[in-house]
Design a protein around this motif. Structure first.
Motif, PDB file in Angstrom:
ATOM      1  N   ALA A 260      -3.750  13.310  -4.658  1.00 30.45           N
ATOM      2  CA  ALA A 260      -4.044  12.152  -3.810  1.00 30.45           C
ATOM      3  C   ALA A 260      -2.945  11.915  -2.780  1.00 30.45           C
ATOM      4  CB  ALA A 260      -4.238  10.910  -4.684  1.00 30.45           C
TER       5      ALA A 260
ATOM      6  N   ALA B 244      -4.656  -2.412  -9.844  1.00 33.50           N
ATOM      7  CA  ALA B 244      -4.793  -1.040  -9.339  1.00 33.50           C
ATOM      8  C   ALA B 244      -3.457  -0.323  -9.496  1.00 33.50           C
ATOM      9  CB  ALA B 244      -5.248  -1.050  -7.886  1.00 33.50           C
TER      10      ALA B 244
ATOM     11  N   TRP C 256      -3.166   3.398  -7.934  1.00 30.00           N
ATOM     12  CA  TRP C 256      -3.228   3.361  -6.472  1.00 30.00           C
ATOM     13  C   TRP C 256      -2.007   2.677  -5.873  1.00 30.00           C
ATOM     14  CZ3 TRP C 256      -5.950   6.309  -3.519  1.00 30.00           C
ATOM     15  CH2 TRP C 256      -7.145   6.865  -3.997  1.00 30.00           C
ATOM     16  N   SER C 257      -1.384   1.777  -6.635  1.00 32.52           N
ATOM     17  CA  SER C 257      -0.133   1.178  -6.161  1.00 32.52           C
ATOM     18  C   SER C 257       0.967   2.224  -6.072  1.00 32.52           C
ATOM     19  CB  SER C 257       0.281   0.041  -7.101  1.00 32.52           C
ATOM     20  OG  SER C 257      -0.701  -0.972  -7.146  1.00 32.52           O
TER      21      SER C 257
ATOM     22  N   ILE D 175       0.430   5.466  -5.747  1.00 35.39           N
ATOM     23  CA  ILE D 175       0.027   6.380  -4.687  1.00 35.39           C
ATOM     24  C   ILE D 175       0.386   5.808  -3.322  1.00 35.39           C
ATOM     25  CG2 ILE D 175      -1.991   7.374  -3.529  1.00 35.39           C
ATOM     26  CD1 ILE D 175      -3.252   7.713  -6.303  1.00 35.39           C
TER      27      ILE D 175
END
Length: 315
Positions: free
Chosen positions: A97, A175, A178-179, A181
């Protein structure tokens, strides 16, 4: 009777001269580098050899009397243990990602910075700045200045846009992956941008001018000229980024402490070694990471070598 003179001996060719002096000269040039080589071996290779030896041992400091030879048991645990297997999957998802998003954003920024405009040098310097921030400091910046649900910038923007009744999410809790990322993408996008900008500036201008004369649109020029030329640079950015992001520990440790499903392999190695005190299994997982990194680095070196060969061919 005239005596026949013996045939004159041919002078020895340079190739047949004794090589002792040449070897002495080679060693004289290499001798100043020997201390650095010895230091490098001591600092890097000896610890790895020790880690490799420990990875084949059943060694847990909580049970000092049960130390012994484990064979490949630790490596079997790395690939069969549910926690370690999940951390491997998390590492792959995190790496893919971050690399893909950073490459796309880096390419977009590189295309913009490749154009001439006033203040381009200042903008380039500002775009590089996130990559120069210490990783732990960058993670702390995102954790407290941006993600904090009470005084963070993101929730402040929501309040400014939608008023006092705006939602105030806890970004890291809701999240977590995603934090992590997002913080890594912010830090690694400038690195990708630098590599891709160098690739754009090495593109031959005559081909672009010829395409313009033939009536090619900017989209066609990017698709059929720029993108094929940038393939090697995209590969290089992806490989180098993967080498570093696979080993990332700072963002996971600082933002989530490995909780909420964000524990990657380096963090799991840390907890296995310092909390579970299982030195054998932690060493085996570390060796797996090193082998994977070496495999990626090998491909990266091949890409760099091919880039150099292409540049020499153009010269």
């Amino acid at each position: 009777m005239t005596a026949i003179a013996p045939p004159a001996q041919k002078p020895a060719s340079p190739e047949r001269k004794p090589t002792a002096m040449r070897r002495t000269g080679d060693w004289a040039r290499r001798a100043p580098l020997l201390p650095a080589l010895v230091f490098l071996i001591i600092v890097t290779q000896l610890p790895f050899v020790a880690t490799l030896v420990i990875s084949f041992m059943d060694w847990n400091s909580l049970y000092p009397d049960d130390r012994g030879f484990a064979g490949v048991g630790n490596y079997a645990d790395v690939f069969t243990d549910a926690t370690l297997r999940k951390s491997v999957i998390t590492t792959i998802v995190l790496t893919v990602a971050v690399v893909l998003i950073s490459l796309l954003l880096g390419l977009a920024i590189a295309l913009l910075l490749n154009r001439a405009f006033r203040g381009r040098g200042i903008v380039r310097t500002l775009m590089i700045a996130p990559f120069l921030v210490v990783p732990v400091a960058a993670a702390l910046l995102w954790k407290h200045a941006l993600f904090n649900p009470e005084y963070g910038l993101f929730n402040g923007i929501l309040t400014w846009l939608f008023g006092p009744d705006a939602p105030q999410p806890d970004w890291i809790t809701e999240a977590p992956l995603w934090s992590v990322i997002a913080s890594l993408v912010w830090q690694w996008t400038p690195f990708m941008m630098l590599i891709l900008l160098a690739g754009l500036q090495s593109q031959p201008l005559d081909a672009l001018e010829a395409a313009k004369v033939d009536g090619a649109t900017p989209v066609q020029m990017f698709r059929f000229l720029t993108l094929p030329h940038m393939r090697r640079y995209l590969e290089l950015g992806a490989l180098l980024g993967s080498i570093y992001i696979v080993q990332n520990f700072d963002a996971v440790f600082t933002l989530t402490s490995g909780g909420l499903g964000t524990a990657n392999l380096p963090y799991t190695i840390y907890t296995t070694f310092y909390q579970a005190h299982d030195y054998g299994r932690a060493s085996a997982a570390g060796v797996v990471v090193v082998i994977g990194t070496i495999a990626i680095a090998t491909f990266a070196l091949r890409v760099v070598s091919s880039l150099f060969q292409e540049e020499e061919g153009r010269a």
